[in-house]
Design a protein around this motif. Structure first.
Motif, PDB file in Angstrom:
ATOM      1  N   ALA A   1       0.857  -1.183   0.000  1.00  0.00           N
ATOM      2  CA  ALA A   1       0.000   0.000   0.000  1.00  0.00           C
ATOM      3  C   ALA A   1       0.888   1.226   0.000  1.00  0.00           C
ATOM      4  CB  ALA A   1      -0.924   0.003   1.217  1.00  0.00           C
ATOM      5  N   GLN A   2       0.427   2.278  -0.655  1.00  0.00           N
ATOM      6  CA  GLN A   2       1.204   3.510  -0.741  1.00  0.00           C
ATOM      7  C   GLN A   2       0.306   4.706  -0.425  1.00  0.00           C
ATOM      8  OE1 GLN A   2       2.489   2.932  -4.792  1.00  0.00           O
ATOM      9  NE2 GLN A   2       4.432   2.017  -4.153  1.00  0.00           N
ATOM     10  N   TYR A   3       0.824   5.580   0.423  1.00  0.00           N
ATOM     11  CA  TYR A   3       0.039   6.723   0.876  1.00  0.00           C
ATOM     12  C   TYR A   3       0.875   7.994   0.847  1.00  0.00           C
ATOM     13  CZ  TYR A   3      -2.818   2.953   2.737  1.00  0.00           C
ATOM     14  OH  TYR A   3      -3.567   1.809   2.862  1.00  0.00           O
ATOM     15  N   ARG A   4       0.187   9.117   0.800  1.00  0.00           N
ATOM     16  CA  ARG A   4       0.825  10.414   1.022  1.00  0.00           C
ATOM     17  C   ARG A   4       0.017  11.168   2.072  1.00  0.00           C
ATOM     18  NH1 ARG A   4       3.397  14.667  -3.196  1.00  0.00           N
ATOM     19  NH2 ARG A   4       4.981  13.016  -3.066  1.00  0.00           N
ATOM     20  N   LEU A   5       0.707  11.592   3.116  1.00  0.00           N
ATOM     21  CA  LEU A   5       0.116  12.447   4.134  1.00  0.00           C
ATOM     22  C   LEU A   5       0.522  13.888   3.828  1.00  0.00           C
ATOM     23  CD1 LEU A   5      -1.209  13.173   6.859  1.00  0.00           C
ATOM     24  CD2 LEU A   5       1.008  12.662   7.939  1.00  0.00           C
ATOM     25  N   GLY A   6      -0.460  14.739   3.598  1.00  0.00           N
ATOM     26  CA  GLY A   6      -0.202  16.157   3.405  1.00  0.00           C
ATOM     27  C   GLY A   6      -0.497  16.927   4.674  1.00  0.00           C
ATOM     28  N   VAL A   7       0.317  17.914   4.966  1.00  0.00           N
ATOM     29  CA  VAL A   7       0.150  18.739   6.149  1.00  0.00           C
ATOM     30  C   VAL A   7       0.001  20.188   5.715  1.00  0.00           C
ATOM     31  CG1 VAL A   7       1.172  19.517   8.315  1.00  0.00           C
ATOM     32  CG2 VAL A   7       1.533  17.161   7.541  1.00  0.00           C
ATOM     33  N   SER A   8      -1.012  20.851   6.238  1.00  0.00           N
ATOM     34  CA  SER A   8      -1.214  22.272   5.961  1.00  0.00           C
ATOM     35  C   SER A   8      -1.064  23.071   7.254  1.00  0.00           C
ATOM     36  CB  SER A   8      -2.613  22.518   5.383  1.00  0.00           C
ATOM     37  OG  SER A   8      -2.754  21.869   4.136  1.00  0.00           O
ATOM     38  N   GLY A   9      -0.321  24.152   7.179  1.00  0.00           N
ATOM     39  CA  GLY A   9      -0.169  25.041   8.319  1.00  0.00           C
ATOM     40  C   GLY A   9      -0.464  26.473   7.898  1.00  0.00           C
ATOM     41  N   ARG A  10       0.319  27.411   8.402  1.00  0.00           N
ATOM     42  CA  ARG A  10       0.148  28.813   8.013  1.00  0.00           C
ATOM     43  C   ARG A  10       1.526  29.465   7.967  1.00  0.00           C
ATOM     44  NH1 ARG A  10      -3.421  30.083  11.430  1.00  0.00           N
ATOM     45  NH2 ARG A  10      -2.087  30.985  13.058  1.00  0.00           N
ATOM     46  N   ALA A  11       1.816  30.125   6.864  1.00  0.00           N
ATOM     47  CA  ALA A  11       3.113  30.754   6.692  1.00  0.00           C
ATOM     48  C   ALA A  11       3.222  32.021   7.541  1.00  0.00           C
ATOM     49  CB  ALA A  11       3.340  31.089   5.222  1.00  0.00           C
ATOM     50  N   ALA A  12       4.456  32.331   7.931  1.00  0.00           N
ATOM     51  CA  ALA A  12       4.753  33.576   8.648  1.00  0.00           C
ATOM     52  C   ALA A  12       6.251  33.827   8.537  1.00  0.00           C
ATOM     53  CB  ALA A  12       4.329  33.476  10.112  1.00  0.00           C
ATOM     54  N   HIS A  13       6.657  35.042   8.816  1.00  0.00           N
ATOM     55  CA  HIS A  13       8.080  35.359   8.784  1.00  0.00           C
ATOM     56  C   HIS A  13       8.762  34.677   9.972  1.00  0.00           C
ATOM     57  CE1 HIS A  13      11.820  37.564   8.698  1.00  0.00           C
ATOM     58  NE2 HIS A  13      11.454  38.167   7.556  1.00  0.00           N
ATOM     59  N   ALA A  14       9.816  33.929   9.683  1.00  0.00           N
ATOM     60  CA  ALA A  14      10.472  33.154  10.738  1.00  0.00           C
ATOM     61  C   ALA A  14      11.220  34.027  11.733  1.00  0.00           C
ATOM     62  CB  ALA A  14      11.439  32.145  10.116  1.00  0.00           C
ATOM     63  N   GLY A  15      11.557  35.256  11.342  1.00  0.00           N
ATOM     64  CA  GLY A  15      12.276  36.133  12.258  1.00  0.00           C
ATOM     65  C   GLY A  15      11.396  37.153  12.935  1.00  0.00           C
ATOM     66  N   LEU A  16      10.446  37.723  12.198  1.00  0.00           N
ATOM     67  CA  LEU A  16       9.633  38.808  12.742  1.00  0.00           C
ATOM     68  C   LEU A  16       8.482  38.315  13.607  1.00  0.00           C
ATOM     69  CD1 LEU A  16       9.450  41.170   9.623  1.00  0.00           C
ATOM     70  CD2 LEU A  16      10.930  41.369  11.641  1.00  0.00           C
ATOM     71  N   GLU A  17       7.749  37.297  13.120  1.00  0.00           N
ATOM     72  CA  GLU A  17       6.570  36.848  13.861  1.00  0.00           C
ATOM     73  C   GLU A  17       6.288  35.360  13.638  1.00  0.00           C
ATOM     74  OE1 GLU A  17       3.663  39.651  12.594  1.00  0.00           O
ATOM     75  OE2 GLU A  17       3.716  39.011  10.491  1.00  0.00           O
ATOM     76  N   PRO A  18       7.240  34.508  14.014  1.00  0.00           N
ATOM     77  CA  PRO A  18       7.017  33.073  13.839  1.00  0.00           C
ATOM     78  C   PRO A  18       5.815  32.557  14.619  1.00  0.00           C
ATOM     79  CG  PRO A  18       8.911  33.474  15.269  1.00  0.00           C
ATOM     80  CD  PRO A  18       8.529  34.790  14.666  1.00  0.00           C
ATOM     81  N   HIS A  19       5.472  33.235  15.719  1.00  0.00           N
ATOM     82  CA  HIS A  19       4.342  32.810  16.548  1.00  0.00           C
ATOM     83  C   HIS A  19       3.007  32.946  15.826  1.00  0.00           C
ATOM     84  CE1 HIS A  19       5.011  37.105  17.082  1.00  0.00           C
ATOM     85  NE2 HIS A  19       3.705  37.232  17.337  1.00  0.00           N
ATOM     86  N   LYS A  20       2.986  33.715  14.736  1.00  0.00           N
ATOM     87  CA  LYS A  20       1.747  33.846  13.970  1.00  0.00           C
ATOM     88  C   LYS A  20       1.598  32.746  12.919  1.00  0.00           C
ATOM     89  CE  LYS A  20       1.094  38.818  14.549  1.00  0.00           C
ATOM     90  NZ  LYS A  20       0.877  40.110  13.842  1.00  0.00           N
ATOM     91  N   GLY A  21       2.597  31.930  12.775  1.00  0.00           N
ATOM     92  CA  GLY A  21       2.525  30.840  11.813  1.00  0.00           C
ATOM     93  C   GLY A  21       2.098  29.536  12.452  1.00  0.00           C
ATOM     94  N   VAL A  22       1.782  28.576  11.612  1.00  0.00           N
ATOM     95  CA  VAL A  22       1.534  27.192  12.033  1.00  0.00           C
ATOM     96  C   VAL A  22       2.532  26.344  11.249  1.00  0.00           C
ATOM     97  CG1 VAL A  22      -0.093  25.273  12.107  1.00  0.00           C
ATOM     98  CG2 VAL A  22      -0.902  27.623  12.480  1.00  0.00           C
ATOM     99  N   ASN A  23       3.490  25.786  11.948  1.00  0.00           N
ATOM    100  CA  ASN A  23       4.639  25.155  11.300  1.00  0.00           C
ATOM    101  C   ASN A  23       4.307  23.749  10.800  1.00  0.00           C
ATOM    102  OD1 ASN A  23       7.223  23.973  10.712  1.00  0.00           O
ATOM    103  ND2 ASN A  23       8.145  25.617  11.942  1.00  0.00           N
TER     104      ASN A  23
END
Length: 372
Positions: A180-202
């Motif tokens: 069996a073959q699968y692909r798990l996709g993950v969706s988060g939320r982009a943000a600037h890694a230096g200015l406001e990483p807390h606003k992202g979903v990694n």
């Protein structure tokens, strides 16, 4: 038995093998596959009747319906193989076909171009082949996505399937794991890694959680493997990754285990707040169970004893083949009837030329025993 006494010509086999290996046939290489089919059709010389090429999603496959409609289904035999290899265009220039002593090397020489050459040696030995048909697919290495319907149709019309995949150590393959073959996709939320990483979903952090959990779904005692294989996430080094994915390879001896793993994969839930998961994929090939091979195995042992060939042995392997598909239909299937060698999918791939004569005689004997 009407098997011919003409021996397999080693010079002819080696010459043909060099010709076939000399045509590069990756699974997406339509031109190369068609060139290879031209060669096979020439070797067939009409012995299996007219051939046809079936193209699906740009991938060509070759089919000889062969078997006389008057022959009872129980006597009909399907020879099954594939022309595609895992090697990309350009590999031949790096590792060209070569013979050193009794070993032949080159891309696809073992998996499974030698088996295709051997099929025509066996047909020449077998005598009456009015009950034989043959399929050569062009995408087996990618899971037979476009050839599956053809393989199923051809097998359903027959009482036995002989798969010309290669042999390791001379053993016939009477059981294969399902795949069996699968692909798990993950969706988060982009943000600037230096200015406001807390606003992202990694998505990468979420992916790390999931990869570790997925690995734990394996069951060593049952022989079930669950292997994350290819993955990725992110776009730039200063951005919180918004998307990620991992491909998962699952193999098991039992269909129930494949079903269990799929249930547990689909039951996974995101760990990071705001992340989301998406699955795609399914069971590609069910297991080839020994019960579907044992009668043909016994026939092969009887043929080998009668012809004075090397005694037949058997093995179980983790890799899947189109034999899994045909066995899943309830058609008796015997796999690993190609010549001996090793190194499948590796640059040192090799073939033992001394194994060809016995193997061609064995396949010819199996065909002759089922002749009407």
């Amino acid at each position: 038995m009407s098997q011919s006494s003409s021996p397999t010509a080693p010079e002819r086999f080696t010459r043909r093998l060099e010709q076939l290996v000399g045509i590069e046939t990756p699974s997406d290489g339509e031109r190369g596959l068609n060139d290879a089919y031209d060669l096979l059709e020439g070797w067939a010389g009409g012995v299996l009747g007219p051939s046809e090429r079936i193209v699906c999603d740009g991938v060509p496959h070759l089919h000889w319906r062969g078997a006389d409609p008057a022959v009872p289904k129980s006597r009909r035999v399907l020879l099954l193989g594939h022309a595609d290899t895992v090697w990309p265009l350009g590999t031949l220039a790096e590792i060209p076909f070569a013979v050193a002593g009794t070993r032949a090397t080159g891309p696809g020489v073992f998996d499974m171009k030698a088996g295709l050459v051997l099929a025509f040696e066996a047909l020449a030995l077998a005598g009456d082949v009015s009950h034989v048909s043959m399929v050569v697919s062009g995408d087996e290495e990618r899971g037979s996505i476009t050839s599956r319907a053809l393989v199923e149709e051809a097998a359903a019309a027959c009482g036995a399937v002989l798969v010309l995949e290669p042999s390791e150590g001379g053993a016939l393959k009477t059981a294969r794991k399902g795949v069996a073959q699968y692909r798990l996709g993950v969706s988060g939320r982009a943000a600037h890694a230096g200015l406001e990483p807390h606003k992202g979903v990694n998505a990468l952090v979420e992916l790390a959680h999931q990869v570790l959990t997925i690995s734990e779904l394996a069951d060593r005692e049952r022989g079930t493997t669950v292997t994350p294989t290819v993955g990725g996430a992110g776009t730039t080094t200063n951005t919180v990754p918004e998307q990620g994915f991992v491909d998962v390879d699952v193999r098991a001896w039992e269909r129930g285990e494949l079903d269990r793993v799929e249930r547990e994969l689909r039951a996974l839930r995101a760990r990071e707040p705001g992340a989301a998961l998406a699955f795609q994929g399914s069971v590609n090939r069910g297991p080839l169970e020994r019960a579907m091979s044992v009668d043909l195995l016994n026939s092969a042992r009887a043929v080998a004893e009668r012809l004075g060939l090397t005694p037949v042995t058997e093995t179980s392997v983790g890799g899947g083949s189109d034999g899994n598909i045909t066995a899943g239909l309830g058609v008796p299937t015997l796999d690993g009837l190609g010549p001996d060698g090793g190194g499948a999918h590796a640059r040192h791939e090799w073939l033992d030329l001394t194994s060809v004569r016995d193997r061609a005689s064995l396949v010819a004997g199996l065909l002759a025993d089922r002749a009407p």
